[in-house]
Design an enzyme around this catalytic site. Structure first.
Site, PDB file in Angstrom:
ATOM      1  N   CYS A 121       0.828  -1.202   0.000  1.00 37.70           N
ATOM      2  CA  CYS A 121       0.000   0.000   0.000  1.00 37.70           C
ATOM      3  C   CYS A 121       0.861   1.251   0.000  1.00 37.70           C
ATOM      4  O   CYS A 121       0.614   2.200  -0.756  1.00 37.70           O
ATOM      5  CB  CYS A 121      -0.934  -0.004   1.206  1.00 37.70           C
ATOM      6  SG  CYS A 121      -2.116   1.362   1.232  1.00 37.70           S
ATOM      7  N   CYS A 122       1.892   1.264   0.831  1.00 41.05           N
ATOM      8  CA  CYS A 122       2.793   2.413   0.863  1.00 41.05           C
ATOM      9  C   CYS A 122       3.492   2.609  -0.480  1.00 41.05           C
ATOM     10  O   CYS A 122       3.798   3.738  -0.864  1.00 41.05           O
ATOM     11  CB  CYS A 122       3.845   2.232   1.964  1.00 41.05           C
ATOM     12  SG  CYS A 122       3.213   2.476   3.640  1.00 41.05           S
ATOM     13  N   CYS A 208      -0.740   7.689   8.046  1.00 33.93           N
ATOM     14  CA  CYS A 208      -2.088   7.512   7.509  1.00 33.93           C
ATOM     15  C   CYS A 208      -3.051   7.109   8.631  1.00 33.93           C
ATOM     16  O   CYS A 208      -2.662   6.439   9.591  1.00 33.93           O
ATOM     17  CB  CYS A 208      -2.091   6.444   6.420  1.00 33.93           C
ATOM     18  SG  CYS A 208      -1.249   6.954   4.908  1.00 33.93           S
ATOM     19  N   CYS A 211      -3.349   3.407   9.808  1.00 35.77           N
ATOM     20  CA  CYS A 211      -2.103   2.797  10.254  1.00 35.77           C
ATOM     21  C   CYS A 211      -1.456   3.553  11.408  1.00 35.77           C
ATOM     22  O   CYS A 211      -0.288   3.301  11.745  1.00 35.77           O
ATOM     23  CB  CYS A 211      -1.116   2.720   9.090  1.00 35.77           C
ATOM     24  SG  CYS A 211      -1.754   1.818   7.665  1.00 35.77           S
ATOM     25  N   CYS A 236       8.048   2.956   6.005  1.00 39.71           N
ATOM     26  CA  CYS A 236       7.061   2.885   4.937  1.00 39.71           C
ATOM     27  C   CYS A 236       7.691   2.747   3.567  1.00 39.71           C
ATOM     28  O   CYS A 236       7.007   2.476   2.585  1.00 39.71           O
ATOM     29  CB  CYS A 236       6.165   4.119   4.957  1.00 39.71           C
ATOM     30  SG  CYS A 236       7.071   5.659   4.702  1.00 39.71           S
TER      31      CYS A 236
END
Length: 247
Positions: A121-122, A208, A211, A236
């Site tokens: 995702c990062c 985020c 997270c 990240c």
């Protein structure tokens, strides 16, 4: 490794040793004077606002950029505008890769990182926009500190050749590397620096929304980030070279 890159690394290591015990302002002054318009501050919307305050006093026309992952807290989005207005700066925002983000969500849903880890995702929400931001720079300035993460940031130098981005010649400045959280907050209070309101809600390290969570008394600040993962992996990707060097 190309000879010119090795030479640059050696020169930068010597420079880092020279500036190791200098103040953040002295490191910033060197960085801004050396690179001029080719350097920018990466502003995350957290405590690194002190860099904006310091740099603005050195060079009014500083370049600042932020990454919008599409998953930030509302407070962080509001803080971007607070900083933009307070310092009269043009805060450039780089957005997540649309196509890759849409593909990831289509295949795995909105919260796949809880199951598969945060790196994928990062990669689409942070790494891609950062690459675009740095593609037009010769150097960048980060808010990394050694005390933020004993597992991945304990040995970061104040100046380094970026191990993760660029073509091997990108210079990375970490002016706050040797400062503690207390020093940062002393500076914020003494200089009336604006700060993200999430800090008043128990958030220390801010990323985020899905997270990041507040930390309890006695917990290290990094325990509020990616709490479901093993501690040595809590980068990240923006500073993934840290994690590699510590493993």
């Amino acid at each position: 490794m190309p000879e010119k890159n090795q030479k640059l690394i050696e020169e930068t290591e010597k420079l880092a040793e020279e500036y190791r015990d200098r103040s953040p302002q002295e490191i910033l002054e060197y960085a801004l004077n050396r690179f001029g318009e080719e350097i920018a501050i990466a502003f995350s919307g957290a405590e690194d606002v002190v860099l904006v305050d310091m740099a603005k006093k050195i060079r009014p026309d500083i370049s600042i950029f932020s990454l919008d992952t599409g998953r930030l807290h509302p407070e962080t989005y509001r803080f971007f505008d607070v900083v933009r207005d307070h310092y009269s700066v043009n805060l450039e925002v780089f957005f997540a890769n649309r196509d890759r983000t849409e593909e990831l969500v289509r295949k795995k849903g909105m919260f796949s990182f809880y199951r598969d880890g945060h790196q994928e995702c990062c990669g689409v929400r942070k790494i891609d926009p950062l690459r675009r931001a740095l593609s037009i720079r010769a150097a960048w300035i980060t808010g990394q500190r050694k005390d933020q993460s004993p597992n991945t940031r304990a040995t970061i130098p104040v100046i380094e050749v970026d191990p993760s981005f660029g073509d091997g010649s990108l210079i990375k400045f970490n002016p706050l590397a040797n400062w503690t959280s207390k020093q940062v907050w002393d500076y914020i209070r003494e200089n009336d620096v604006p700060y993200n309101e999430l800090h008043e809600k128990g958030y220390v390290s801010i990323g985020c929304e899905p997270c990041t969570r507040p930390v309890l008394p006695g917990q290290h600040e990094r325990e509020g980030r990616w709490w479901w993962e093993e501690a040595t992996r809590k980068e990240c990707g923006l500073h993934s070279g840290n994690a590699r060097s510590e493993l």
